[in-house]
Structure formats: C-alpha cells, structure tokens
Enzyme design. Structure first.
Site, short mmCIF file in Angstrom:
data_model
loop_
_atom_site.label_atom_id
_atom_site.label_comp_id
_atom_site.label_asym_id
_atom_site.label_seq_id
_atom_site.Cartn_x
_atom_site.Cartn_y
_atom_site.Cartn_z
N ASN A 32 -1.47 -11.79 10.91
CA ASN A 32 0.23 -12.26 10.74
C ASN A 32 1.57 -12.35 10.60
O ASN A 32 2.40 -13.29 10.23
CB ASN A 32 -0.43 -12.79 9.07
CG ASN A 32 0.31 -11.87 8.36
OD1 ASN A 32 0.18 -10.36 9.01
ND2 ASN A 32 -0.10 -10.87 6.41
N ALA A 74 -3.70 -4.10 7.05
CA ALA A 74 -3.50 -3.74 5.70
C ALA A 74 -2.60 -3.17 5.24
O ALA A 74 -1.87 -2.83 5.73
CB ALA A 74 -4.94 -2.25 4.87
N SER A 116 -8.66 6.65 5.79
CA SER A 116 -7.22 7.24 5.62
C SER A 116 -8.10 8.41 5.16
O SER A 116 -8.48 8.67 4.05
CB SER A 116 -6.55 6.70 4.56
OG SER A 116 -5.44 7.47 4.30
N TYR A 140 -3.61 3.07 -2.89
CA TYR A 140 -3.60 2.43 -2.00
C TYR A 140 -4.93 3.52 -1.52
O TYR A 140 -5.80 2.99 -0.50
CB TYR A 140 -2.52 2.97 -0.91
CG TYR A 140 -2.47 3.43 -0.08
CD1 TYR A 140 -3.47 1.89 1.13
CD2 TYR A 140 -3.17 4.93 0.91
CE1 TYR A 140 -3.25 2.49 2.54
CE2 TYR A 140 -3.37 5.05 2.68
CZ TYR A 140 -3.36 4.17 3.05
OH TYR A 140 -3.93 3.49 4.73
N LYS A 144 -9.02 2.05 -0.23
CA LYS A 144 -9.75 2.20 1.28
C LYS A 144 -11.30 2.86 1.07
O LYS A 144 -11.90 2.40 1.91
CB LYS A 144 -9.16 3.38 1.69
CG LYS A 144 -7.47 2.67 3.03
CD LYS A 144 -7.71 2.41 4.17
CE LYS A 144 -6.52 1.41 4.75
NZ LYS A 144 -6.73 0.81 5.82
N LEU A 189 7.64 10.39 7.28
CA LEU A 189 8.51 11.34 7.19
C LEU A 189 9.26 10.93 9.10
O LEU A 189 10.87 11.07 9.08
CB LEU A 189 7.96 12.68 7.25
CG LEU A 189 8.73 13.68 7.76
CD1 LEU A 189 10.02 14.05 6.98
CD2 LEU A 189 8.21 15.28 7.97
N PHE A 207 11.43 16.45 0.78
CA PHE A 207 11.08 16.72 -0.68
C PHE A 207 10.38 17.81 -1.14
O PHE A 207 9.11 18.23 -1.17
CB PHE A 207 9.90 15.19 -0.85
CG PHE A 207 10.40 14.12 -0.61
CD1 PHE A 207 11.97 13.77 -1.18
CD2 PHE A 207 10.11 13.08 0.03
CE1 PHE A 207 12.73 12.47 -0.71
CE2 PHE A 207 9.94 11.60 0.48
CZ PHE A 207 11.32 10.92 -0.55
N ARG A 220 1.72 18.26 7.03
CA ARG A 220 0.34 17.55 7.36
C ARG A 220 0.12 17.97 8.68
O ARG A 220 0.82 18.10 9.11
CB ARG A 220 1.18 16.73 7.14
CG ARG A 220 2.08 15.34 5.91
CD ARG A 220 0.44 15.75 4.58
NE ARG A 220 1.56 15.31 3.73
CZ ARG A 220 1.66 16.04 2.17
NH1 ARG A 220 1.48 17.69 2.97
NH2 ARG A 220 2.49 15.50 1.24
N GLY A 283 2.90 13.17 -6.79
CA GLY A 283 1.71 13.43 -5.60
C GLY A 283 1.70 13.58 -4.41
O GLY A 283 0.45 13.64 -3.60
N1 UDP Z 1 8.63 13.29 3.52
C1 UDP Z 1 10.22 14.38 2.86
N2 UDP Z 1 10.68 13.14 3.43
C2 UDP Z 1 10.54 11.50 3.62
C3 UDP Z 1 9.30 11.50 3.49
C4 UDP Z 1 8.22 12.06 3.16
O1 UDP Z 1 10.33 15.46 2.67
O2 UDP Z 1 11.80 10.63 3.64
C5 UDP Z 1 7.79 14.84 3.08
C6 UDP Z 1 6.80 14.63 2.27
O3 UDP Z 1 6.89 14.78 1.14
C7 UDP Z 1 4.99 15.02 3.06
C8 UDP Z 1 5.61 14.60 4.57
O4 UDP Z 1 7.43 14.18 4.32
O5 UDP Z 1 5.60 16.19 2.76
C9 UDP Z 1 5.27 13.56 4.60
O6 UDP Z 1 4.79 11.92 4.15
P1 UDP Z 1 4.58 10.70 5.23
O7 UDP Z 1 5.23 10.09 3.56
O8 UDP Z 1 4.88 10.97 6.09
O9 UDP Z 1 2.97 11.05 4.73
P2 UDP Z 1 1.65 11.37 3.38
O10 UDP Z 1 1.68 12.62 4.14
O11 UDP Z 1 3.12 11.33 2.68
O12 UDP Z 1 1.25 9.99 4.18
#
Ligand code: UDP
Length: 321
Positions: A32, A74, A116, A140, A144, A189, A207, A220, A283
């Site tokens: 879409n 999705a 996922s 989310y 899945k 990230l 974070f 990750r 989370g």
């Molecule tokens: N993260 C961060 N700053 C951001 C986005 C993500 O420090 O602006 C960190 C987040 O806490 C995690 C990692 O980067 O440890 C990967 O986050 P992302 O959202 O890319 O993927 P997730 O594993 O959460 O789906």
C-alpha cells in the site's frame, strides 16, 4: 517459482525481492506504499498496489496464482504498539488473517511469515533458541506470535505449509547499492545514529549504560538484511520441496552494544555523532542474542554480510547520499 511478496516495497521486502529475482523467480509485489519505496521496486517484478485490509483487492491479486506468498506487511514499532494497540490489532492481526484466508480460498499452499524475536520477550537464557518460552513483552511481539499460531491451525486444518522466520535486529543495505529507501522517522538504533551523523537530529540518546553487559549499554544481535533475504528464499524452497512447516530464528549469533555501533559509525562516517546517556527505555532487555543453529542445519543458511563493518558501511553508503 511464482512468489508474491506482501509488503514487498518495504525495507526488508525490497531486499527479499532482489534475491528471488536474481535467481529467476517470477515476483509480484503487493504493497500500500504506506512506508514502502516505489523507487526500489525492480522492473523485473510486477507491482500491485493494495492494502492487506482490502480483502477484495487482495483476493483479486491472490487469485492470479502463486506458488508461495511471503508476508512482510506489518507495523513493527514495539513502543507504538503499547500506546496504540488498535493499529496493531487491525493491521497485523486482521490483515494477516485476510492473507491466510485468501491463500486458502485461492489454493496457495506455501506461506512465509516475517516474524520476530519479539515473540520471546525477556530472555530466560542466551543464546535464544526456538525452544525458548514465548512471552512477548510488547503487543507487537504478541501480534507476531498470534499469527504464528493461526498458521499452525491453518496448517493442521487446511494443509497450509508455513515458515515463521523470527528475525533478530535487521540492519544494513544491499552491498551493491541497489536499495536506497530510508525509513521516515525511525526509532531503531542504527537509523537514529545515521540521522545524528547527518545532523538530521541533534544527538543519539543512549538508553542506559548501567546494564549488565560488557560496556553497560544494550546488546543486540544485528542481522544484515541481505542475509535475512537469503533466509526467505531458502525457507520457501524448504517448505515447498519438503511439504513441511518451519519455525526458525534468523540472527547473526553475536551481539553488538550501542557503544560499539556508535563507535563504528563514527569511524566509517568520519563524523563526530553527538551522543548522551539517558534513562533506560522501558521494556528493553540488556542483551538479546540468537542461536541460529536450526536455520543453519535445516536450511543450510549462513550469514555472510552481518559483520559490524559491513552493516555500518552499507548503511552509511545509503544515508550519506
Ligand atoms: N537504542 C538507543 N537509542 C536509540 C534507539 C535504540 O540506545 O535511540 C538502544 C536500545 O536501548 C537497544 C538497542 O539500541 O539496546 C537496539 O534498539 P532498537 O530499537 O534498534 O531495537 P530493539 O532491539 O529494541 O528492537
């Protein structure tokens, strides 16, 4: 083979299309264009504009006749799914049911789902294999898992073959520069780091740096999108040739921290990339790392592009344009 990619104009879908086209399959793309990129739809494929919530349009395209469908249409923002779950119920669950039911109606036997690692939730052990309990931490991830379960039921009741591909963190771009669509308003990230490198955002917020990891920041498992694409092609071949179902992780099996991603991005881009430590994001687990031995064993799949160098350099090559 004739393969229909639902959501095939998106970041992962365009890379998946490339792999099927390269080996000579006949590829249809149904999208879409809510977040997809028309410019990345290859002329070798056939594009059908449509929404998975539009069952009539979807049925029309499914009725053309396909050996397999790959469902990548999705929403994927975990945070948003907690504040606006309705959006995820409607698109991810209702939309997926439309596709499953459409496949049954039009006698399509093979279904690959982009699932996922979010189905697992907080890790009870690492590396996470497919036997790990599924307790999604966000809605989310629940959507899945719900689709995976619907596929199981439809497999038992109607003989649909399915593959559920549980992606870890998708990253990187085609190393030949053929795909250049960048996400609008990203929350992940690596795109955020890229935008900070370009000055499109002031800085990267890290974070939390008090996790129990090697440098205190979140770890990750980043898997290159071209490796993910290869996993889809192999999964289709597996379920079609073996007439069997499959649930597998697709991850690189090694972890990268936020600081490692940031430092590599500074090196590759030559930019300063301002960053500051902020509070943890609710989370977020400390570390997530896949075991991909099942995909390796059953599919003969092996990541080739998932080093930090390739992930960051292929991404920067797109963003710096
Ligand atoms: N993260 C961060 N700053 C951001 C986005 C993500 O420090 O602006 C960190 C987040 O806490 C995690 C990692 O980067 O440890 C990967 O986050 P992302 O959202 O890319 O993927 P997730 O594993 O959460 O789906």
């Amino acid at each position: 083979m004739r393969v229909l990619l639902l959501g095939g104009a998106g970041y992962i879908g365009t890379h998946v299309a490339l792999d099927f086209i390269e080996r000579g399959d006949s590829v249809g793309i149904y999208d879409n264009l809510s977040s997809g990129f028309m410019k990345n739809i290859l002329p070798e494929s056939t594009f059908y504009q449509g929404d998975i919530l539009d069952a009539a349009r979807l049925g029309e395209v499914l009725s053309i006749g396909w050996d397999a469908v790959v469902h990548l249409a999705a929403f994927k923002a975990a945070g948003e799914s907690m504040t606006n779950p309705e959006k995820y119920s409607i698109n991810n669950i209702t939309g997926s049911l439309n596709i499953i039911i459409g496949c049954i109606k039009h006698n399509i036997k093979n279904f690959v789902l982009s699932s996922s690692a979010a189905v697992y939730g907080e890790p009870a052990y690492i590396p996470i294999d497919e036997k790990h309990p599924t307790n999604p931490e966000n809605y989310y991830g629940y959507t899945k898992l719900a689709i995976e379960r619907h596929l199981e039921w439809y497999s038992n009741l109607k003989g649909l073959n399915y593959a559920s591909l549980r992606y870890f963190n998708a990253a990187g771009y085609d190393s030949n520069g053929r795909m250049t669509g960048i996400e609008r308003d990203p929350a992940n990230l690596i795109p955020v780091v890229m935008e900070a490198a370009l000055g499109k955002r002031k800085l990267l917020k890290i974070f939390g740096n008090d996790y129990d990891t090697r440098d205190g920041t979140g770890v990750r498992d980043y898997i290159h999108v071209s490796d993910l694409a290869d996993g889809h092609v192999k999964a289709v071949d597996y379920i079609v040739s073996k007439n069997k179902n499959l649930t597998v992780n697709l991850g690189s099996e090694h972890g990268l921290s936020v600081l490692e991603i940031l430092n590599e991005s500074r090196k590759v881009s030559g930019r300063e990339i301002p960053a500051e430590i902020t509070a943890r994001r609710p989370g977020d687990p400390a570390g997530l790392i896949a075991s991909s031995s099942k995909a390796k064993k059953l599919l003969g799949w092996k990541p080739k592009y998932s080093s930090i160098e390739t992930i960051i350099s292929t991404t920067w090559a797109v963003y710096k344009q």
